[in-house]
Design an enzyme around this catalytic site. Structure first.
Site, PDB file in Angstrom:
ATOM      1  N   TYR A  28       0.802  -1.228   0.000  1.00 37.32           N
ATOM      2  CA  TYR A  28       0.000   0.000   0.000  1.00 37.32           C
ATOM      3  C   TYR A  28       0.839   1.284   0.000  1.00 37.32           C
ATOM      4  O   TYR A  28       0.285   2.377  -0.032  1.00 37.32           O
ATOM      5  CB  TYR A  28      -0.955  -0.011   1.207  1.00 37.32           C
ATOM      6  N   HIS A 106      -8.980   2.129  -5.961  1.00 38.54           N
ATOM      7  CA  HIS A 106      -8.202   1.177  -5.159  1.00 38.54           C
ATOM      8  C   HIS A 106      -6.731   1.503  -5.350  1.00 38.54           C
ATOM      9  O   HIS A 106      -6.281   1.747  -6.472  1.00 38.54           O
ATOM     10  CB  HIS A 106      -8.489  -0.265  -5.581  1.00 38.54           C
TER      11      HIS A 106
HETATM   12  O1  CA2 Z   1      -6.172  -1.488  -2.979  1.00 37.57           O
HETATM   13  C1  CA2 Z   1      -7.038  -0.965  -2.285  1.00 37.57           C
HETATM   14  O2  CA2 Z   1      -7.165   0.241  -2.135  1.00 37.57           O
HETATM   15  C2  CA2 Z   1      -7.998  -1.869  -1.498  1.00 37.57           C
HETATM   16  O3  CA2 Z   1      -9.272  -1.235  -1.508  1.00 37.57           O
HETATM   17  C3  CA2 Z   1      -7.452  -1.946  -0.094  1.00 37.57           C
HETATM   18  C4  CA2 Z   1      -8.264  -2.893   0.802  1.00 37.57           C
HETATM   19  C5  CA2 Z   1      -8.448  -4.245   0.132  1.00 37.57           C
HETATM   20  O4  CA2 Z   1      -9.329  -5.037   0.917  1.00 37.57           O
HETATM   21  C6  CA2 Z   1      -9.024  -4.118  -1.279  1.00 37.57           C
HETATM   22  O5  CA2 Z   1      -9.098  -5.411  -1.860  1.00 37.57           O
HETATM   23  C7  CA2 Z   1      -8.137  -3.244  -2.132  1.00 37.57           C
HETATM   24  C8  CA2 Z   1      -7.548  -3.097   2.113  1.00 37.57           C
HETATM   25  C9  CA2 Z   1      -7.316  -1.841   2.891  1.00 37.57           C
HETATM   26  C10 CA2 Z   1      -6.398  -2.150   4.000  1.00 37.57           C
HETATM   27  O6  CA2 Z   1      -5.555  -1.052   4.193  1.00 37.57           O
HETATM   28  C11 CA2 Z   1      -4.376  -1.264   4.838  1.00 37.57           C
HETATM   29  C12 CA2 Z   1      -3.445  -0.267   4.691  1.00 37.57           C
HETATM   30  C13 CA2 Z   1      -2.235  -0.406   5.270  1.00 37.57           C
HETATM   31  C14 CA2 Z   1      -1.943  -1.527   6.011  1.00 37.57           C
HETATM   32  C15 CA2 Z   1      -2.875  -2.513   6.164  1.00 37.57           C
HETATM   33  C16 CA2 Z   1      -4.108  -2.372   5.558  1.00 37.57           C
END
Ligand code: CA2
Length: 155
Positions: A28, A106
């Site tokens: 991320y 996303h």
């Molecule tokens: O890629 C994306 O923006 C997502 O929406 C992020 C979601 C995931 O479930 C989608 O499939 C794709 C997850 C968000 C979690 O965010 C975090 C950020 C940093 C560390 C851990 C989790």
């Protein structure tokens, strides 16, 4: 496209995005949610758009903000539904009821990840979808939304 009368857009973020920049940077990136908020406000400013920026780990809060955006006749919504992307009929229904443009964002390319991330309810009703550009996708979404609603670049 006719000009939107409202100069406000909502940027809504779903569960766990408050952890941005603190965990899983290989997936991320290193930008925090505060960095993303700054990026969105700067991008909005370029098109004369005020940004209401929110994050919640609760589905109902996101539904409530979509209702608020509709009530205020916001120009549109940039939405990263995160973990609710592939589960939330409630968010899909709220978007349908809102009748304002939604751009789904996303950070990662969800189509290059596990198959359970592919089938987005939000994509069925979003006006556009951006994924895989990292947090820059938020700026791209705001630029695209501005074009959709006829907001012109300043200066
Ligand atoms: O890629 C994306 O923006 C997502 O929406 C992020 C979601 C995931 O479930 C989608 O499939 C794709 C997850 C968000 C979690 O965010 C975090 C950020 C940093 C560390 C851990 C989790």
């Amino acid at each position: 496209m006719a000009k939107a009368t409202s100069k406000t857009i909502y940027v809504l973020n779903g569960p766990n995005l408050n952890l941005l920049g603190t965990r899983e940077p290989e997936k991320y990136g290193r930008a925090t949610l505060a960095d993303v908020e700054r990026l969105c406000r700067d991008a909005g400013k370029r098109f004369g758009l005020a940004v209401k920026f929110h994050q919640s780990n609760h589905e109902g809060a996101i539904v409530d903000w979509i209702h608020a955006a509709a009530r205020e006749q916001a120009a549109g919504i940039v939405l990263n539904p995160a973990g609710y992307t592939t589960t939330s009929v409630a968010i899909l229904d709220a978007i349908l009821a809102a009748q304002i443009p939604v751009v789904e964002v996303h950070i990662t390319n969800i189509h290059a990840r596990e198959s359970f991330r592919h089938d987005s309810y939000v994509s069925r009703v979003a006006r556009a979808v951006i994924c895989g550009f990292g947090v820059d996708g938020y700026g791209l979404a705001i630029r695209g939304l501005a074009a959709m609603v006829g907001a012109e670049a300043k200066g």
